[in-house]
Design an enzyme around this catalytic site. Structure first.
Site, PDB file in Angstrom:
ATOM      1  N   GLY A   1      -2.497 -32.165   3.141  1.00 13.46           N
ATOM      2  CA  GLY A   1      -3.528 -31.840   2.166  1.00 13.46           C
ATOM      3  C   GLY A   1      -4.757 -31.242   2.816  1.00 13.46           C
TER       4      GLY A   1
ATOM      5  N   LYS B   1     -10.467 -36.560   3.008  1.00 12.99           N
ATOM      6  CA  LYS B   1      -9.125 -36.001   3.198  1.00 12.99           C
ATOM      7  C   LYS B   1      -8.278 -36.367   1.979  1.00 12.99           C
ATOM      8  CE  LYS B   1      -6.944 -36.428   7.153  1.00 12.99           C
ATOM      9  NZ  LYS B   1      -6.133 -37.031   8.250  1.00 12.99           N
TER      10      LYS B   1
ATOM     11  N   ASP C   1      -0.698 -38.094  18.639  1.00 18.44           N
ATOM     12  CA  ASP C   1      -0.868 -36.785  18.000  1.00 18.44           C
ATOM     13  C   ASP C   1      -2.189 -36.160  18.428  1.00 18.44           C
ATOM     14  OD1 ASP C   1      -0.098 -34.633  16.450  1.00 18.44           O
ATOM     15  OD2 ASP C   1      -0.917 -35.450  14.589  1.00 18.44           O
TER      16      ASP C   1
END
Length: 481
Positions: free
Chosen positions: A205, A221, A318
């Site tokens: 998103g 977010k 990540d």
């Protein structure tokens, strides 16, 4: 003052009470002020004294001799007690009745009143003492918590209780230390998620700028759909960030669940992501060599906190330039903990689904499913190459061929004659060559294919501190040439 009154107030028990009575004045004045303390100390005994009804006739003046039926002559002896007429005795109208009260009775009543008043005062003092001890414990606890929160902030860069800026009437509750925010409030703050407020895009998103009041901005977010992976990442990020507080890790302010859509509310980082600064429209023009070294140092500090200070240790899994956010002073913070895991590394592909971003994933994790803290160190080395060279981690050479920045840069990083030529042209002539060689050496070690050859993030952190100026959080003293 008559002699009898003086005898009353000079009585030892009364004097002892008066000494005791004046002791609590400083204590009460600390809590209620001097005037209120005096009022409390004097009103309570007066009320108690008034509750003991004294004979009124003892304090009334004697009527004139002419109005008395049988005046007592001076040479006559007064009876020790008052004369109470019987029912058969006739009372002469207009004649005042005289009661004679012995002073010992008056002393006893005053003494009883003072004893009761002192008991009440002692109870008040006991209550205030307990309250004072309670306040001390509360203040010590708050100071301890603040000290613990600021231990990791080398410059005291703690945001403090950011949630206090939210309107408590618009909060739906709390889940642990993270606030649950009403959906309607997010709609209002983002102007119904208008496209003009989009400041970034994620895997599931977009990220919106939210204006909650005139002086407070936040980043929202919006995660729509995404299936089980998005749901797991959403819950994992809340659980992870609710336990972490560090100057180089983004603050999660709250979250919201509305139907199939979920929202995460972060502190606003005004410079955006490192990716947008390096590879966006500005192409790194706002990032000087010193700022790039500060960003590398901040990333290392955030990872060092996750690997060495968290219990159990946390592996980000990540780390990439788009998940490194920059504040107004280019202070860097790690974000997006949806893939983070705690409790050490994992072995084998069957244990966990392989996740990450192409170009940042360590070879052992990609090939064998081995994940350790050294996997984050590899990703840090890739980000360091981005800062040094100014190129993306993976670039398309042709429609069917891509080239990794590690593969392209490795031969030239170890050659001092070629190294200055591959540095980002914007900073090529702005650094000390010795510092450039040191940074290149760290990058080479971090991206080694074999995990055991890579350094610990603590060693990387200590290698960058001497390269960053003191005013930016390092130990380098800059002298004018």
């Amino acid at each position: 003052m008559t002699d009898k009154t003086q005898e009353i107030w000079e009585d030892p028990p009364i004097l002892a009470f008066l000494r005791f009575f004046c002791l609590p004045l400083p204590l009460l004045s600390n809590y209620f002020g001097i005037k209120m303390a005096l009022n409390l100390l004097f009103i309570i005994p007066i009320l108690v004294l008034c509750s003991f009804t004294l004979p009124v006739d003892a304090f009334t003046a004697s009527p004139p001799l002419s109005s008395m039926a049988d005046p007592v002559l001076p040479n006559e002896k007064k009876p020790p007690f008052s004369h109470i007429p019987t029912d058969n005795e006739a009372r002469s109208p207009g004649v005042s009745e005289i009661r004679v009260v012995h002073h010992e009775d008056l002393n006893k009543k005053i003494l009883i009143a003072l004893i009761v008043a002192s008991s009440l005062l002692a109870a008040i003092l006991l209550f205030l003492s307990c309250f004072w001890i309670y306040r001390l414990k509360i203040s010590k606890t708050s100071k301890t918590q603040k000290a613990q929160q600021s231990q990791d902030a080398s410059k005291g860069l703690s945001l403090g209780p950011i949630l206090d800026k939210f309107n408590p009437l618009r909060m739906a509750g709390k889940k642990g230390s993270v606030t649950v925010i009403e959906y309607e409030w997010l709609v209002s703050a983002t102007n119904n998620f208008h496209e003009d407020n989009i400041i970034g895009h994620g895997a599931f998103g977009s990220v919106y700028k939210a204006c909650f009041n005139d002086h407070f901005l936040a980043a929202v977010k919006r995660i729509h759909g995404g299936g089980p992976d998005a749901q797991r990442g959403f819950e994992n990020e809340i659980n992870c960030l609710s336990k972490i507080q560090h100057q180089n890790i983004v603050n999660l302010l709250g979250y919201c669940i509305h139907g199939e859509t979920r929202f995460l509310v972060y502190e606003m980082m005004h410079k955006g992501s490192l990716e947008s600064q390096l590879h966006g429209p500005s192409h790194g023009t706002g990032l000087s060599w010193q700022h790039r070294m500060k960003i590398a140092l901040d990333i290392a500090r955030g990872l060092e906190y996750l690997h060495e200070r968290c219990t159990p240790p946390v592996i980000h899994r990540d780390l990439k330039s788009s998940n490194i956010l920059l504040g107004s002073n280019y202070n860097a913070k790690l974000s997006d903990f949806g893939l983070a895991i705690s409790g050490g590394g994992i072995q084998g592909k069957n244990n966990i689904k392989l996740s990450g971003t192409l170009g940042y994933v360590a070879p052992e994790y990609l090939l064998d499913g081995k994940l350790t803290d050294k996997s984050d160190v590899y990703a840090f080395g890739v980000v360091l190459l981005e800062l040094l060279i100014g190129r993306k981690p993976v670039e398309k050479m042709s429609p069917s061929q891509c080239q990794s920045i590690v593969t392209w840069a490795m031969p030239q990083l170890t050659d001092r004659s070629k190294l200055p030529n591959i540095v980002d042209p914007l900073i090529r002539d702005t650094m000390d060559l010795k510092h450039l060689y040191q940074v290149a050496a760290v990058a080479v070690l971090c991206v080694q294919p074999e995990p055991s050859y890579r350094p610990l993030i603590t060693d990387v952190l200590h290698s960058f501190i001497p390269l960053v100026p003191m005013e930016l959080g390092g130990s380098l003293r800059i002298t004018e040439s």
